[in-house]
Design a protein around this motif. Structure first.
Motif, PDB file in Angstrom:
ATOM      1  N   HIS A   1      56.239  42.751  57.956  1.00 50.95           N
ATOM      2  CA  HIS A   1      55.850  43.214  56.605  1.00 50.95           C
ATOM      3  C   HIS A   1      55.804  41.998  55.685  1.00 50.95           C
TER       4      HIS A   1
ATOM      5  N   HIS B   1      53.203  40.086  52.319  1.00 53.31           N
ATOM      6  CA  HIS B   1      52.051  40.163  51.412  1.00 53.31           C
ATOM      7  C   HIS B   1      51.522  38.745  51.295  1.00 53.31           C
TER       8      HIS B   1
ATOM      9  N   HIS C   1      55.306  51.382  51.383  1.00 51.94           N
ATOM     10  CA  HIS C   1      56.682  51.137  50.950  1.00 51.94           C
ATOM     11  C   HIS C   1      57.389  52.470  50.733  1.00 51.94           C
TER      12      HIS C   1
HETATM   13 ZN    ZN Z   1      56.198  44.798  50.590  1.00 57.64          ZN
END
Ligand code: ZN
Ligand code: GUN
Length: 429
Positions: free
Chosen positions: A75, A77, A230
């Motif tokens: 996970h 970004h 999330h």
């Molecule tokens: Zn995140």
């Protein structure tokens, strides 16, 4: 077909260290080897036996370095690379102050390409060979990361982050455009080389019920795709979700009611879960992703690893840039510290397993990556267990491999990453 024989210490997991005594979950060879052929692991075992069996194959001797599967970051970004380590905010303020302005820049394909390359350089230098990343709402941001990962022959998963409310105008799509853009990107990238498309509603506060339903429908049409979002990261966020979805039984139900709960679902954070949510996630065998540097950095809370890892798949992740490091070593250290605060210290075998086989299983890639085993793809990392004087002096008095590797887990950084291989090709060291 060109072959290479890597020699060093090897650690091969044979079981899940959350369901068997941790030290019994792996085989350690102090003088082991990994034979790479055609981008895959062709054999593992004792160095001498492998040399005798393959006398013609060139050898790369890594000395005392510990050869492991490359780290799997479940996970992240990537568009938040430039704002990592931004000071002083909690989740919703942090998104509005730092994250959304930066993510607004990714409609510029050249900027997206530059950050994608920088991000993949950084994670590779830290020993990470697979990431599952959020992009931004812009299709350009997906194209940039996928193209860069494809050029590097990485196994990589990513998707367009969908948001149609509670975000700036420049970062909002609609239910229909989220569906259409995601579908087009999925058709373009999913299954190309080592790439997977991930259906990606950011989280319930930034999607209308209509958008969640549209993405649930897309997932139903492409059930082999992963879906990431999330869940229950901060208490304020949970309260906001309850206001936005007054009819929902709980946070998880906002996803479940719209077709967004399933075994191929990845739920990041999952800290403040109700008993129903825990039971339902376990029943479905959905995957949770623990992001410990993020949870301490943004002040979110303590993930219940000891209670959850034995009952459902759990991955480990940096959550760059809510997380404060690109390094899965630093992430393992934070998972250890969160475990201590929650009352259960994680064994080094559990930490290393989470960063490799555990994350690979959460991503449904456990049959391809995450383990040192014949037939797996040759994504590997070699760790120098004495990379700094402080680490070396502690590792020097170790009695077994777990005591030898733990100082590198707790104190190591990219200097400990002596070599990285992606699909059999050396990319660091
Ligand atoms: Zn995140
Ligand atoms: N919740 C929704 N979006 C985000 C994000 O970008 N980072 C983190 N840590 N939590 C989120």
């Amino acid at each position: 077909m060109s072959a290479t024989l890597l020699l060093g210490q090897t650690l091969a997991f044979t079981a899940d260290p959350f369901t068997v005594p941790p030290p019994e979950a792996a085989r350690h060879d102090t003088r082991g080897g990994v034979l790479i052929e055609g981008g895959r692991i062709a054999a593992t075992g004792e160095a001498d036996a492998l040399r005798r069996a393959h006398p013609e194959v060139p050898v790369t001797d890594l000395g005392q370095a510990l050869i492991l599967p490359g780290f799997v970051d479940a996970h992240a970004h990537y568009p938040q690379t430039g704002i990592i380590a931004s000071w002083g905010k909690r989740l919703i303020d942090w998104l509005n102050t730092y994250t959304f302005p930066e993510e607004s820049r990714f409609g510029d394909a050249a900027y997206a390409a530059e950050v994608a390359a920088r991000y993949l350089d950084l994670v590779t230098a830290h020993g990470t060979t697979t990431v599952c990343s959020y992009c931004t709402i812009h299709p350009e941001s997906v194209d940039a990361l996928m193209a860069e990962g494809q050029a590097r022959r990485m196994r990589l998963a990513a998707g367009k982050t969908c948001m149609d409310r509670n975000a700036p105008d420049s970062l909002r799509d609609t239910a229909q455009t989220a569906y259409d853009d995601s579908k087009r990107l999925l058709e373009r990238w999913h299954g190309q080389d080592r790439l997977s498309y991930v259906i990606t509603p950011r989280f319930s506060p930034t999607s209308t019920p209509e958008q969640l339903a549209a993405l649930g429908a897309l997932w139903a049409e492409h059930p082999d795709c992963l879906m990431q979002t999330h869940l229950s990261e901060q208490t304020d966020e949970c309260a906001w979700v309850a206001e936005l979805f007054p009819g929902a039984r709980d946070y998880l139900d906002t996803y479940e009611a719209h077709g967004l709960l399933g075994a191929r679902g990845l739920y990041g954070h999952a800290i403040h879960l109700t008993p129903r949510e825990r039971a339902r996630l376990a029943e479905v065998q959905a995957a949770l992703v623990h992001c410990p540097t993020s949870n301490t950095f943004i002040g979110s809370g303590l993930f219940d690893m000891a209670g959850l890892a034995p009952v459902l798949p759990v991955g480990l992740a940096t959550d760059t840039g809510g997380g404060s490091s690109f390094s899965m070593l630093r992430t393992m250290a934070a998972a250890y510290e969160v475990g201590q605060l929650a009352g259960t210290p994680l064994h080094p075998a559990q930490l290393l397993w989470l960063a490799t086989a555990g994350s690979a299983r959460a991503l449904h890639m456990g049959d391809r990556i995450g383990r040192l085993e014949a037939g797996m793809e040759a994504d590997l990392v070699a760790l120098d267990l004495a990379s700094t004087p402080g680490i070396a002096q502690r590792a020097g008095r170790a009695q077994d491999i777990w005591e030898a590797v733990f100082p590198t887990i707790m104190m190591g950084d990219d200097r400990a990453v002596a070599g990285v291989w992606i699909a059999g090709a050396r990319v660091k060291g």
